[in-house]
Design a protein around this motif. Structure first.
Motif, PDB file in Angstrom:
ATOM      1  N   LEU A 194      38.626  42.931  44.122  1.00 12.26           N
ATOM      2  CA  LEU A 194      40.109  43.480  43.587  1.00 12.26           C
ATOM      3  C   LEU A 194      40.939  43.194  44.020  1.00 12.26           C
ATOM      4  CD1 LEU A 194      40.630  45.007  42.173  1.00 12.26           C
ATOM      5  CD2 LEU A 194      40.923  47.277  43.791  1.00 12.26           C
ATOM      6  N   SER A 195      40.813  42.687  45.208  1.00 12.83           N
ATOM      7  CA  SER A 195      41.762  42.146  46.591  1.00 12.83           C
ATOM      8  C   SER A 195      42.455  40.387  46.361  1.00 12.83           C
ATOM      9  CB  SER A 195      41.484  42.047  48.501  1.00 12.83           C
ATOM     10  OG  SER A 195      41.613  43.966  48.687  1.00 12.83           O
ATOM     11  N   GLN A 196      41.720  40.061  46.139  1.00 10.06           N
ATOM     12  CA  GLN A 196      41.082  38.675  45.482  1.00 10.06           C
ATOM     13  C   GLN A 196      42.041  38.464  43.616  1.00 10.06           C
ATOM     14  OE1 GLN A 196      37.289  36.230  46.415  1.00 10.06           O
ATOM     15  NE2 GLN A 196      37.614  36.154  48.233  1.00 10.06           N
ATOM     16  N   TYR A 197      41.652  39.385  43.568  1.00 12.35           N
ATOM     17  CA  TYR A 197      41.686  39.341  42.049  1.00 12.35           C
ATOM     18  C   TYR A 197      43.479  39.180  41.835  1.00 12.35           C
ATOM     19  CZ  TYR A 197      42.734  41.034  37.025  1.00 12.35           C
ATOM     20  OH  TYR A 197      43.984  41.312  35.855  1.00 12.35           O
ATOM     21  N   PHE A 198      43.490  40.503  42.489  1.00 12.12           N
ATOM     22  CA  PHE A 198      45.495  40.791  42.867  1.00 12.12           C
ATOM     23  C   PHE A 198      46.378  40.008  43.292  1.00 12.12           C
ATOM     24  CE2 PHE A 198      44.688  45.684  42.511  1.00 12.12           C
ATOM     25  CZ  PHE A 198      45.294  45.575  41.599  1.00 12.12           C
ATOM     26  N   LEU A 201      46.317  36.937  40.903  1.00 10.72           N
ATOM     27  CA  LEU A 201      47.168  37.741  39.547  1.00 10.72           C
ATOM     28  C   LEU A 201      48.875  36.896  40.065  1.00 10.72           C
ATOM     29  CD1 LEU A 201      46.513  41.027  38.241  1.00 10.72           C
ATOM     30  CD2 LEU A 201      46.174  39.109  36.841  1.00 10.72           C
ATOM     31  N   LYS A 202      48.946  37.430  41.816  1.00 13.73           N
ATOM     32  CA  LYS A 202      50.336  37.011  42.104  1.00 13.73           C
ATOM     33  C   LYS A 202      51.113  35.452  42.110  1.00 13.73           C
ATOM     34  CE  LYS A 202      52.008  37.554  46.732  1.00 13.73           C
ATOM     35  NZ  LYS A 202      53.043  37.894  47.602  1.00 13.73           N
ATOM     36  N   ASP A 203      50.407  34.945  42.252  1.00 15.63           N
ATOM     37  CA  ASP A 203      49.673  33.190  42.331  1.00 15.63           C
ATOM     38  C   ASP A 203      50.207  32.526  41.337  1.00 15.63           C
ATOM     39  OD1 ASP A 203      49.374  33.227  45.038  1.00 15.63           O
ATOM     40  OD2 ASP A 203      47.045  32.951  45.334  1.00 15.63           O
ATOM     41  N   THR A 204      49.148  33.384  40.279  1.00 13.62           N
ATOM     42  CA  THR A 204      49.633  33.195  38.618  1.00 13.62           C
ATOM     43  C   THR A 204      51.091  32.960  38.188  1.00 13.62           C
ATOM     44  OG1 THR A 204      47.321  33.120  38.213  1.00 13.62           O
ATOM     45  CG2 THR A 204      48.908  33.538  36.620  1.00 13.62           C
ATOM     46  N   ALA A 205      51.345  34.401  38.466  1.00  8.82           N
ATOM     47  CA  ALA A 205      53.260  34.899  38.218  1.00  8.82           C
ATOM     48  C   ALA A 205      54.148  34.299  38.491  1.00  8.82           C
ATOM     49  CB  ALA A 205      53.073  36.209  37.974  1.00  8.82           C
ATOM     50  N   LEU A 221      36.608  45.707  36.218  1.00  2.64           N
ATOM     51  CA  LEU A 221      37.308  44.986  36.227  1.00  2.64           C
ATOM     52  C   LEU A 221      36.832  44.311  37.509  1.00  2.64           C
ATOM     53  CD1 LEU A 221      40.367  43.517  36.516  1.00  2.64           C
ATOM     54  CD2 LEU A 221      40.371  45.185  37.973  1.00  2.64           C
ATOM     55  N   GLY A 222      36.086  45.324  38.550  1.00  2.00           N
ATOM     56  CA  GLY A 222      34.964  44.838  39.595  1.00  2.00           C
ATOM     57  C   GLY A 222      33.982  43.517  38.737  1.00  2.00           C
ATOM     58  N   ASP A 223      33.204  43.969  38.205  1.00  4.04           N
ATOM     59  CA  ASP A 223      32.228  43.596  37.379  1.00  4.04           C
ATOM     60  C   ASP A 223      32.923  41.918  36.841  1.00  4.04           C
ATOM     61  OD1 ASP A 223      30.981  45.519  38.250  1.00  4.04           O
ATOM     62  OD2 ASP A 223      30.292  46.424  36.234  1.00  4.04           O
ATOM     63  N   GLU A 224      34.251  42.114  35.832  1.00  6.45           N
ATOM     64  CA  GLU A 224      34.497  40.832  35.057  1.00  6.45           C
ATOM     65  C   GLU A 224      35.365  40.158  36.333  1.00  6.45           C
ATOM     66  OE1 GLU A 224      38.045  42.439  33.352  1.00  6.45           O
ATOM     67  OE2 GLU A 224      36.355  43.817  31.470  1.00  6.45           O
ATOM     68  N   THR A 225      35.366  40.316  37.468  1.00  4.97           N
ATOM     69  CA  THR A 225      36.259  39.978  38.302  1.00  4.97           C
ATOM     70  C   THR A 225      34.944  38.603  39.648  1.00  4.97           C
ATOM     71  OG1 THR A 225      37.783  40.777  38.909  1.00  4.97           O
ATOM     72  CG2 THR A 225      38.037  39.542  40.471  1.00  4.97           C
ATOM     73  N   ARG A 226      33.870  39.664  39.344  1.00  2.83           N
ATOM     74  CA  ARG A 226      32.973  39.069  40.267  1.00  2.83           C
ATOM     75  C   ARG A 226      32.106  37.868  39.755  1.00  2.83           C
ATOM     76  NH1 ARG A 226      30.580  43.370  41.738  1.00  2.83           N
ATOM     77  NH2 ARG A 226      29.526  44.120  39.628  1.00  2.83           N
ATOM     78  N   ASN A 227      31.770  38.253  37.572  1.00  2.00           N
ATOM     79  CA  ASN A 227      31.486  37.712  36.729  1.00  2.00           C
ATOM     80  C   ASN A 227      31.956  35.743  37.258  1.00  2.00           C
ATOM     81  OD1 ASN A 227      28.923  38.988  36.538  1.00  2.00           O
ATOM     82  ND2 ASN A 227      29.977  40.204  34.913  1.00  2.00           N
TER      83      ASN A 227
END
Length: 236
Positions: A194-198, A201-205, A221-227
């Motif tokens: 989740l931390s990496q996901y955020f 998002l920050k880098d993409t923005a 959200l965790g499963d989606e990010t992990r997959n």
């Protein structure tokens, strides 16, 4: 009246060489009257210059046709010695001493000189092209070696980076599991993902080239990010 001063006669001889190239040679003959043979010098010859010219013609037109054009320029000294020897042997009987015979000029036809210059120019150009090609070859080889070394070092860097990431994740999981009771390794991984996901998002923005990102919301959200991360890792 007979002069004892040194006189010079320039004789121009046109003949051809062994390789059928016409060439004009200028032979400068220096001579003077022998004091002990002044009578012979005065009465034996009516025109000593004409006699000298005839002998120069004879020697040059017998010697040059036996030599190629390139050899003629190298044999100037030998030709001059031959002219002097022939003149000395003959003119001394008439009261004249041959002091020196010099070949002061060798002038082939203008078209022949131009052709020789072009041959020399082509030869040097061929050598220059060969040297240039050899230089390009060396540059290409060095560039390939540098690229191979760069890729090797890049691979080593990536391997070290991944090892550091794995070590960091392992340490984070251990620290978090030991510090917070009731948490499992899966909980820690979900938090890290989740931390990496955020962060993503920050880098993409902040990327000016990024337009829109679509993420399905059918799962957590965790499963989606992990997959997504597992699929990206499997594609490498």
């Amino acid at each position: 009246m007979v002069s004892y001063r040194v006189q010079q006669l320039d004789v121009r001889v046109e003949t051809k060489t062994k390789d059928n190239v016409f060439i004009t040679a200028v032979v400068s003959v220096q001579y003077q009257v022998l004091k002990e043979k002044v009578y012979d010098a005065f009465y034996s010859l009516t025109n000593p210059a004409q006699q000298i010219t005839a002998h120069v013609y004879d020697v040059m037109r017998s010697q040059l046709p036996t030599l190629d054009l390139d050899a003629v320029f190298e044999a100037k000294e030998e030709l001059a010695i031959a002219v002097k020897a022939a003149l000395s042997q003959t003119m001394e009987n008439f009261g004249f001493q041959i002091l020196q015979a010099l070949i002061t000029d060798l002038d082939p036809d203008q078209r022949v000189k131009q052709a020789m210059n072009e041959i020399n120019s082509s030869k040097r150009l061929k050598e220059a092209i060969a040297e240039q090609a050899e230089g390009a070859k060396i540059l290409q080889v060095k560039s390939a070696e540098a690229e191979a070394e760069s890729k090797y070092l890049s691979g080593v860097g990536v391997a070290k980076q991944r090892r550091a990431i794995v070590d960091g994740l392992r340490g984070s999981i251990v620290d978090f599991s030991s510090g917070v009771e009731g948490t499992s390794a899966k909980d820690v991984m979900d938090l890290l993902l989740l931390s990496q996901y955020f962060d993503m998002l920050k880098d993409t923005a902040g990327d000016s080239n990024c337009k829109t990102v679509f993420i399905p919301s059918s799962k957590s959200l965790g499963d989606e990010t992990r997959n997504a991360l597992l699929q990206a890792e499997a594609g490498k």
